[in-house]
Design an enzyme around this catalytic site. Structure first.
Site, PDB file in Angstrom:
ATOM      1  N   TYR A   1     -16.309  95.122 -99.788  1.00  0.00           N
ATOM      2  CA  TYR A   1     -15.815  96.475 -99.519  1.00  0.00           C
ATOM      3  C   TYR A   1     -16.510  97.110 -98.323  1.00  0.00           C
ATOM      4  CZ  TYR A   1     -12.470  96.588-103.218  1.00  0.00           C
ATOM      5  OH  TYR A   1     -11.353  96.324-103.976  1.00  0.00           O
TER       6      TYR A   1
ATOM      7  N   HIS B   1     -16.972  99.531-108.156  1.00  0.00           N
ATOM      8  CA  HIS B   1     -16.724  98.109-107.905  1.00  0.00           C
ATOM      9  C   HIS B   1     -17.911  97.234-108.319  1.00  0.00           C
ATOM     10  CE1 HIS B   1     -12.831  98.372-106.044  1.00  0.00           C
ATOM     11  NE2 HIS B   1     -13.244  99.332-105.240  1.00  0.00           N
TER      12      HIS B   1
ATOM     13  N   ASP C   1     -20.736  82.804-108.010  1.00  0.00           N
ATOM     14  CA  ASP C   1     -20.342  84.064-108.623  1.00  0.00           C
ATOM     15  C   ASP C   1     -18.821  84.078-108.615  1.00  0.00           C
ATOM     16  OD1 ASP C   1     -19.478  86.975-108.655  1.00  0.00           O
ATOM     17  OD2 ASP C   1     -21.628  87.229-108.937  1.00  0.00           O
TER      18      ASP C   1
END
Length: 750
Positions: free
Chosen positions: A275, A428, A448
């Site tokens: 982001y 987020h 991840d």
């Protein structure tokens, strides 16, 4: 005396002249991202700057194809990925490009294309209702959420600036009265829950309102963008699409607040690099506009040049292939080849110190902005000023003041280890304190998961976040970290997680042979302290650096601890016996466990458990200390997933029950190789014979490693004092160890 008076008058006249010149320049267009002087320089250099010329040629071909197809501004009806969504997105991208082409090539067909499309939007916007899709907390008009409407205005404001002087005064008044001002009011005053918060959404909204305000010379819009809406009436209980609170108590709003709060002094953006990449476009484009029109603000110097630092932070949070580490909500595969990072690198180079290392990234990207900053980069490459961007180990703080944990990346040879000890990361954020990822040559070895979303693919939930993002991807079990009693950190509660952050214990990369990061987490579970220390060790005798992972848990009462390793690749062998069930069943019922199938289970065969796997031409072995009652579990994603939204990824898990406190010590050893062409496996077996916990109490923790040839090494650690100058002494098995600082590594010896 007279000379002094004349000198004073001269200074005053000079200031007045500069102010008048600034006012004249402020009225000139383009002035937002392109400038008149910049355009003249670009035109003068055309045909002599290869990368700029190639970028111009590609853009012209793209826009010419769109012009040939004709203009379509359909009535909005779709989510992301649907025709109307993608058409309006394509439109704003084309408008921005066409405006630039008009300025550079002086071909009026591009100005006409921009004008004609803008007037089609003007004709439809005044009667356009709220978007019919009702999922978003802030529905747009052209798009299903105000976020995408703001995308539109950020790009279109640039197009409008480029044809501003070509339009008649009447045309400008019509567009501003019926389209731009109502558009800006809608995404701000009419949607304060979107506009007036600290979030990447709001950054887009702030920049959209600010940029169109700068072009129009509308000071009220610019001030609204910079400082937010006063008395917006928002309540802290309101939530966004991701379940995050809209407003935290006492929170400021506006572009400057979004610059101050989410960024740490190191340039790390609390939502994570995915982001940060997305928000970098409005952050940096708005900054360029302010620099050109309000230079007195010195926006690129704001908060010790945090915007310029942020570009370096992003690059350092990418792997060997330029792909960003998937921290928090993140689509794996996003990289610095994205259009946002092309802009970021160009702007950081032009408005920064003309760093030649940034030129090497631009060269890889293979294109530049057709702006003043893009020309600077292209000229630097033409003049062969580029130097390689050297990514080394780095520790980036989190939080507005750099006091809310952080991200450490340890690098040596082909390995990159990413250790997360951050704050929550706004809505987020994931519940994964003290988790880590391991990369080798750009391949994730311990992964991840990233986010559960197929961005802009309509067939998958309209391209939006899937429910599995909450039920799986955000949960602690989806990460390489410790889970207590099958409950996610902070019980998976955003409000609780947002109050806390992990704390760095120490970080030391002064010795490239052993790089160490250590952090503590005291709030993930009530009454429990997690202390994880990870070392990247390059030692003679091993093919590649090894990873030493020590996780100490101090808690109250008997607990169950799960430590998963989300390995990527094909399982080779294990040193323990295990059974596979005749039928697959869900491993649990909640907190992400409901999405796991149990594929195999066993118990340790000795003091160490070993598991080996193969990925992309190399072998990897996990060695972890074991207790007799440990459960060794193989899991795979896919349970409770009727729409097949999740990847079928595997994991290996160590489960330990009945302990208030315990220690998990592990090593990951990359070794050997395999060629599918020669079909020869080399060094496919681990060199490590044993890993032992030699000593453990509340003050010290010591582990020993023995290889197959009998060489031994020892890692000693102080648990409660990170003072680098303090001396320590410890006797273990009649051997005295003395050292200074929070840790000591004694290299292999027989």
């Amino acid at each position: 005396m007279c000379r002094r008076i004349f000198r004073l008058i001269g200074v005053q006249l000079a200031v007045l002249w500069m102010a008048q010149l600034s006012m004249v320049q402020a009225q000139e267009h383009p002035k937002l991202i392109l400038t008149k002087a910049g355009v003249e320089r670009i035109r003068a250099e055309l045909g002599t700057v290869p990368l700029f010329d190639a970028s111009l040629e590609r853009m012209q071909a793209d826009v010419d194809a769109e012009i040939a197809m004709g203009i379509d501004t359909p009535i909005p009806r779709d989510y992301s990925g649907g025709y109307t969504h993608e058409r309006h997105k394509r439109n704003f991208l084309m408008l921005q490009k066409a405006g630039v082409l008009y300025q550079i090539l002086q071909d009026e067909k591009y100005a006409r294309y921009v004008r004609d499309m803008l007037f089609q939007y003007e004709a439809m916007y005044k009667d356009l209702p709220i978007h019919p899709k009702e999922r978003s907390y802030a529905r747009g008009k052209l798009f299903w959420q105000c976020l995408n409407d703001s995308n539109w205005l950020v790009y279109v404001s640039q197009a409008y600036d480029c044809i501003y002087e070509w339009l008649s005064a009447g045309e400008r008044q019509q567009l501003e009265t019926n389209l731009f001002r109502p558009f800006a009011d809608f995404i701000s005053i009419e949607n304060p829950q979107f506009f007036n918060r600290i979030h990447n959404h709001s950054t887009w909204g702030n920049a959209a309102v600010g940029m169109i305000g700068l072009v129009m010379g509308d000071e009220e819009l610019v001030e609204r963008a910079l400082y937010g809406i006063k008395d917006d009436g928002l309540k802290a209980a309101e939530r966004d699409d991701d379940g995050g609170l809209i407003r935290m108590e006492g929170q400021k709003a506006g572009f400057l607040a979004n610059l101050d709060e989410p960024f740490s002094p190191d340039g790390y953006y609390t939502e994570g690099p995915y982001y940060q990449r997305y928000a970098s476009y409005p952050f940096l484009l708005m900054a360029v506009g302010l620099q050109n029109i309000r230079p007195e603000m010195q926006i690129f110097a704001h908060k010790d040049s945090v915007l310029l630092k942020s570009v370096y932070a992003l690059i350092n949070l990418s792997d060997a292939d330029g792909e960003f580490f998937p921290l928090n909500d993140a689509q794996k595969g996003m990289s610095y080849y994205s259009r946002e990072l092309v802009s970021a690198v160009n702007i950081a180079y032009h408005y920064g110190e003309k760093d030649p290392e940034l030129l090497s990234i631009a060269k890889k990207q293979g294109r530049v902005l057709l702006t003043d900053s893009g020309l600077s980069v292209a000229l630097g490459l033409r003049e062969d000023k580029s130097l390689p961007f050297e990514k080394s180990s780095v520790n980036l703080t989190d939080g507005a003041e750099g006091k809310e944990g952080g991200i450490a990346v340890l690098r040596r040879d082909d390995l990159e280890l990413v250790f997360k000890y951050t704050a929550q990361g706004l809505s987020h954020g994931h519940y994964d304190k003290l988790s880590y990822m391991l990369y080798d040559r750009g391949q994730d070895i311990l992964q991840d998961y990233g986010m559960a979303r197929f961005v802009n693919i309509e067939q998958k939930g309209g391209g939006n976040y899937l429910k599995e993002n909450t039920s799986w991807a955000k949960q602690s079990i989806a990460h390489n970290t410790l889970i207590q009693n099958e409950t996610s950190h902070f019980d998976g509660r955003y409000e609780t997680g947002s109050k806390h952050h992990s704390e760095l214990y120490f970080y030391d990369t002064s010795n490239k042979e052993i790089q160490v990061v250590s952090a503590k987490e005291r709030n993930a579970y009530p009454g429990t302290e997690l202390h994880r220390t990870i070392a990247l060790i390059a030692e003679e005798g091993y093919d590649h650096p090894i990873v030493l992972d020590i996780l100490k848990v101090e808690a109250e009462g008997d607990n169950q601890y799960d430590l998963p390793f989300h390995f990527m690749g094909q399982l080779m062998e294990a040193n323990f016996q295990y059974e596979t069930p005749a039928a697959l069943e869900a491993f649990g019922t909640k907190n992400g466990y409901q999405h796991l199938y149990l594929e195999g289970y066993g118990t340790p065969s000795g003091i160490n458990t070993q598991l080996s796997w193969y990925r992309s031409g190399r072998f990897y072995t996990l060695i972890t200390t074991s207790e007799a009652e440990d459960e060794l579990l193989f899991t795979r994603l896919g349970a409770d997933d009727p729409e097949f939204n999740l990847r079928r990824d595997a994991a290996f898990m160590v489960r330990r029950k009945g302990h208030p406190s315990t220690v998990f010590a592990s090593i990951i050893e990359p070794h050997g190789s395999y060629s599918p062409v020669s079909e020869i496996a080399v060094k496919a077996e681990s060199k490590i014979k044993a890993l032992k916990i030699l000593y453990s109490d509340r003050e010290y923790l010591v582990v020993g490693v023995e290889d197959q040839t009998g060489n031994r090494s020892v890692f000693l650690m102080v648990l409660d004092d990170a003072d680098k100058t303090k001396e320590h002494k410890l006797i273990i098995n009649n051997t005295e160890y003395a050292w200074t600082g929070p840790y000591y590594y004694l290299k292999s010896k027989q």
